[in-house]
Design a protein around this motif. Structure first.
Motif, PDB file in Angstrom:
ATOM      1  N   GLU A 177      11.838  -4.479  15.509  1.00 22.98           N
ATOM      2  CA  GLU A 177      12.011  -4.153  14.041  1.00 22.98           C
ATOM      3  C   GLU A 177      13.233  -3.063  13.909  1.00 22.98           C
ATOM      4  N   PRO A 178      14.420  -3.638  13.775  1.00 20.06           N
ATOM      5  CA  PRO A 178      15.494  -2.767  14.087  1.00 20.06           C
ATOM      6  C   PRO A 178      15.548  -1.666  13.003  1.00 20.06           C
ATOM      7  N   VAL A 179      15.814  -0.328  13.386  1.00 22.98           N
ATOM      8  CA  VAL A 179      16.091   0.946  12.634  1.00 22.98           C
ATOM      9  C   VAL A 179      17.044   1.642  13.108  1.00 22.98           C
ATOM     10  N   GLU A 180      17.381   2.775  12.155  1.00 21.90           N
ATOM     11  CA  GLU A 180      18.680   3.400  12.663  1.00 21.90           C
ATOM     12  C   GLU A 180      18.123   4.693  13.612  1.00 21.90           C
ATOM     13  N   VAL A 389      23.383   4.812  15.021  1.00 22.51           N
ATOM     14  CA  VAL A 389      23.681   3.266  15.504  1.00 22.51           C
ATOM     15  C   VAL A 389      22.566   2.459  14.880  1.00 22.51           C
ATOM     16  N   LYS A 390      22.789   1.719  14.663  1.00 25.34           N
ATOM     17  CA  LYS A 390      21.560   0.679  13.966  1.00 25.34           C
ATOM     18  C   LYS A 390      20.969  -0.300  15.191  1.00 25.34           C
ATOM     19  N   GLY A 391      19.883  -0.378  15.511  1.00 28.30           N
ATOM     20  CA  GLY A 391      19.208  -1.017  16.445  1.00 28.30           C
ATOM     21  C   GLY A 391      19.611  -2.598  16.469  1.00 28.30           C
ATOM     22  N   VAL A 392      19.610  -3.193  17.704  1.00 27.73           N
ATOM     23  CA  VAL A 392      20.208  -4.403  17.511  1.00 27.73           C
ATOM     24  C   VAL A 392      18.886  -5.503  17.780  1.00 27.73           C
ATOM     25  N   PRO A 393      18.889  -6.572  17.064  1.00 31.81           N
ATOM     26  CA  PRO A 393      17.550  -7.311  16.838  1.00 31.81           C
ATOM     27  C   PRO A 393      17.160  -7.635  18.318  1.00 31.81           C
TER      28      PRO A 393
END
Length: 395
Positions: A177-180, A389-393
């Motif tokens: 669940e990508p988060v910042e 950075v935004k998490g990568v799926p």
């Protein structure tokens, strides 16, 4: 290495090795005079190069036709990742190479109306003056609390901004669940990642540290990639109020236990701030010599949950049950009854959040993994790249 007849062309393109090989053509008739010329393939670094910087990309270009299979492999068959350009006529490695390693490049191209070509080249990367080794936390496969940071621990100090930026660029956090989130340099030898807010419950996380071939400083090169997988457990948050002598334990926002406690007495005040459960030990000896006061106490304790590097724990304290819930009498730890301490020990995961309020001493950033002791804005400032950075799926 793919077998084929390979000859070195008489000219070079931008200093790269240019290699062409004649292939067999199907069909018959004629003397071949109408055949299109064979494609030329340029490979950088040039054939026979030595002491190549591991962060120099391997680039393969075709003057005509699309490139087919391209491999960059060491003698053990380990291949470097790469990507083909949209037009199909150039390919380059995506990440750094292993230092002190010989690589063989092979490339195939089917020229536009010409002869199929297989080309090859060999080069050797430099031997580093210093090797950058690393380790990571949490543990592989561990289930952690929602406050747990990712810690990258380095064997050598990385002191320059350029070196730190190179390290950060090599780090990728993949999430179900990508988060910042953002990285923060705790010291020259540690960089930590935390999400903007606590991790989502049930999050699956994979950290990929592509440190091989990273130039981290003068003569300092990364030599090994690392991958770490962990999951996030329930949202356990414990709030300890020194003024009320009480700990309230919640699970997903629901109170599951209220415990009478005793914190540090005047002069031995406990820390106020947002901490995490760092480790657990069922039995240990609390020794005042570890805090610079030898001889003051040496006491066996049970059901210990560490909150700071400096030695603050929540633990069983049967000797202070008369004060728990009414007075602060400890040497800085959080005392609980044997029953409450054991329950809390068994309930707690590493990374669970523990918030302490009402004491006169503020938690010092760096006294343990303390990512929540800083605001989000201040945390982002600690990144060498200066941005979240935004998490990568997760794949």
């Amino acid at each position: 290495m793919l077998k084929g007849r390979t000859v070195l062309a008489g000219t070079a393109i931008t200093g790269a090795a240019v290699l062409a090989a004649a292939g067999c053509s199907s069909g018959g008739g004629g003397d071949g005079g109408g055949d299109a010329p064979a494609a030329k393939v340029a490979i950088t670094p040039a054939n026979g190069s030595r002491d190549v910087a591991p962060d120099q990309p391997v680039v393969v270009k075709s003057d005509q036709g699309r490139l087919g299979a391209v491999t960059v492999a060491d003698p053990k068959g380990r291949r470097a990742e790469g990507r083909l350009a949209a037009d199909g006529r150039s390919w380059r490695t995506s990440w750094g190479l292993r230092p002190a390693t010989t690589y063989t490049v092979t490339a195939q191209v089917a020229a536009d109306g010409g002869k199929p070509v297989t080309s090859s080249s060999t080069f050797t990367t430099l031997t580093p003056a210093q090797r950058l080794e690393s380790g990571m936390s949490p543990l592989e496969g561990e289930k952690v609390g929602v406050g747990m940071p990712i810690q990258l621990l380095l064997g050598k100090p990385v002191t320059t901004k350029q070196g730190r930026q190179a390290v950060e660029r090599a780090l990728e956090v993949r999430m179900s669940e990508p988060v910042e989130g953002a990285w923060y340099w705790i010291s020259d030898k540690e960089v930590d990642f935390r999400p903007r807010d606590y991790w989502p419950v049930g999050q699956k996380v994979q950290v990929v540290a592509r440190l091989t071939g990273v130039r981290a400083g003068e003569g300092l090169w990364g030599v090994k990639d690392r991958t770490l997988n962990f999951t996030v457990g329930p949202r356990h948050v414990t709030r300890i109020d020194a003024g009320k002598y009480e700990a309230t334990v919640t699970d997903g926002g629901r109170t599951v236990r209220t415990m009478k406690v005793s914190l540090g007495k005047p002069g031995d005040d406990s820390y106020s701030g947002v901490m995490i459960a760092q480790e657990k030990q069922a039995a240990m000896v609390m020794d005042s010599s570890t805090t610079g006061n030898p001889g003051e106490y040496r006491t066996p304790t049970k059901w210990n949950v560490r909150m700071t590097y400096s030695g603050t724990f929540i633990h069983s304290a049967p000797w202070s049950t008369g004060s728990q819930g009414s007075a602060n009498v400890s040497h800085g730890c959080v005392n609980a009854s044997p029953a409450d301490a054991r329950w809390f020990y068994e309930f707690t995961n590493r990374g669970d959040v523990i918030e302490v309020t009402g004491t006169t001493r503020k938690l010092r950033f760096g006294n343990g993994p303390t990512p929540w002791a800083k605001s989000w804005q201040d945390w982002v400032k600690g990144s060498a790249l200066g941005a979240p950075v935004k998490g990568v799926p997760l794949r």
